[in-house]
Scaffold this motif. Structure first.
Motif, PDB file in Angstrom:
ATOM      1  N   SER A   1       0.831  -1.202   0.000  1.00  0.00           N
ATOM      2  CA  SER A   1       0.000   0.000   0.000  1.00  0.00           C
ATOM      3  C   SER A   1       0.868   1.256   0.000  1.00  0.00           C
ATOM      4  O   SER A   1       0.477   2.279  -0.564  1.00  0.00           O
ATOM      5  CB  SER A   1      -0.942  -0.007   1.203  1.00  0.00           C
ATOM      6  OG  SER A   1      -0.210  -0.038   2.411  1.00  0.00           O
ATOM      7  N   THR A   2       2.068   1.161   0.579  1.00  0.00           N
ATOM      8  CA  THR A   2       2.959   2.327   0.595  1.00  0.00           C
ATOM      9  C   THR A   2       3.460   2.679  -0.809  1.00  0.00           C
ATOM     10  O   THR A   2       3.867   3.808  -1.048  1.00  0.00           O
ATOM     11  CB  THR A   2       4.164   2.090   1.527  1.00  0.00           C
ATOM     12  OG1 THR A   2       4.807   0.864   1.159  1.00  0.00           O
ATOM     13  CG2 THR A   2       3.726   2.017   2.981  1.00  0.00           C
TER      14      THR A   2
ATOM     15  N   ILE B   1       0.550   4.998  -2.374  1.00  0.00           N
ATOM     16  CA  ILE B   1       0.340   6.343  -1.824  1.00  0.00           C
ATOM     17  C   ILE B   1       0.938   7.443  -2.697  1.00  0.00           C
ATOM     18  O   ILE B   1       0.231   8.393  -3.053  1.00  0.00           O
ATOM     19  CB  ILE B   1       0.841   6.422  -0.367  1.00  0.00           C
ATOM     20  CG1 ILE B   1      -0.041   5.552   0.523  1.00  0.00           C
ATOM     21  CG2 ILE B   1       0.859   7.853   0.140  1.00  0.00           C
ATOM     22  CD1 ILE B   1       0.477   5.369   1.939  1.00  0.00           C
TER      23      ILE B   1
ATOM     24  N   GLN C   1      -1.800   6.052   5.118  1.00  0.00           N
ATOM     25  CA  GLN C   1      -1.364   4.661   4.904  1.00  0.00           C
ATOM     26  C   GLN C   1      -2.463   3.678   5.335  1.00  0.00           C
ATOM     27  O   GLN C   1      -2.757   2.745   4.590  1.00  0.00           O
ATOM     28  CB  GLN C   1      -0.034   4.407   5.646  1.00  0.00           C
ATOM     29  CG  GLN C   1       0.688   3.158   5.187  1.00  0.00           C
ATOM     30  CD  GLN C   1       0.159   1.893   5.832  1.00  0.00           C
ATOM     31  OE1 GLN C   1      -0.295   1.896   6.978  1.00  0.00           O
ATOM     32  NE2 GLN C   1       0.207   0.796   5.097  1.00  0.00           N
TER      33      GLN C   1
ATOM     34  N   THR D   1      -5.223   3.662   2.656  1.00  0.00           N
ATOM     35  CA  THR D   1      -4.766   2.996   1.436  1.00  0.00           C
ATOM     36  C   THR D   1      -4.705   1.485   1.643  1.00  0.00           C
ATOM     37  O   THR D   1      -5.096   0.713   0.771  1.00  0.00           O
ATOM     38  CB  THR D   1      -3.382   3.535   1.008  1.00  0.00           C
ATOM     39  OG1 THR D   1      -3.455   4.952   0.943  1.00  0.00           O
ATOM     40  CG2 THR D   1      -2.974   3.001  -0.344  1.00  0.00           C
ATOM     41  N   TYR D   2      -4.250   1.057   2.810  1.00  0.00           N
ATOM     42  CA  TYR D   2      -4.185  -0.373   3.124  1.00  0.00           C
ATOM     43  C   TYR D   2      -5.584  -0.992   3.106  1.00  0.00           C
ATOM     44  O   TYR D   2      -5.792  -2.062   2.533  1.00  0.00           O
ATOM     45  CB  TYR D   2      -3.516  -0.575   4.491  1.00  0.00           C
ATOM     46  CG  TYR D   2      -3.423  -2.019   4.891  1.00  0.00           C
ATOM     47  CD1 TYR D   2      -2.425  -2.838   4.375  1.00  0.00           C
ATOM     48  CD2 TYR D   2      -4.329  -2.577   5.784  1.00  0.00           C
ATOM     49  CE1 TYR D   2      -2.334  -4.171   4.728  1.00  0.00           C
ATOM     50  CE2 TYR D   2      -4.246  -3.901   6.156  1.00  0.00           C
ATOM     51  CZ  TYR D   2      -3.253  -4.696   5.619  1.00  0.00           C
ATOM     52  OH  TYR D   2      -3.181  -6.019   5.979  1.00  0.00           O
TER      53      TYR D   2
END
Length: 119
Positions: free
Chosen positions: A25-26, A29, A41, A44-45
């Motif tokens: 997920s990072t 971003i 974060q 998004t995760y």
């Protein structure tokens, strides 16, 4: 006779990310940020690992742009059950182990729908 349908959807974000060698997920971003979408974060995760109940259309469009895919590839509607309109359809997928959320009202009987026999 009319039928009733229960629909759901497949959220293919993780599959599409993997096909483009995006695994975390990072990594998503900064790609979103470059398109004017600022998500934390954890947000998004959750977007990546869960199945969103609501999604902002700008986020959806940005994901399609990042992954170079159509909305239909990212969000795929599916019919989980079809029944005649007179049948009491359960609230869960037939293969699911979850218990139905609805309780039968007093006097309501569940009926099994069978195909009409040709005479």
């Amino acid at each position: 006779m009319t039928t009733q349908k229960r629909v759901d959807f497949e959220w293919n974000l993780r599959k599409l990310m993997a096909a483009r060698n995006l695994w975390k997920s990072t990594e998503l971003i900064p790609l979103l940020r470059s398109r004017g979408i600022v998500l934390s974060q954890p947000q998004t995760y959750r977007l990546m690992t869960g199945k969103p109940e609501r999604i902002n259309t700008r986020v959806f469009a940005a994901l399609c742009d990042i992954l170079d895919c159509s909305p239909a590839e990212l969000f795929e509607p599916i019919v989980v059950m079809e029944a005649r309109a007179t049948a009491n359809a359960p609230d869960v997928h037939p293969g699911s182990t979850a218990r139905p959320t609805n309780q039968k009202a007093p006097g309501v009987r569940r009926v099994r729908v069978v195909e009409d026999e040709e005479t």
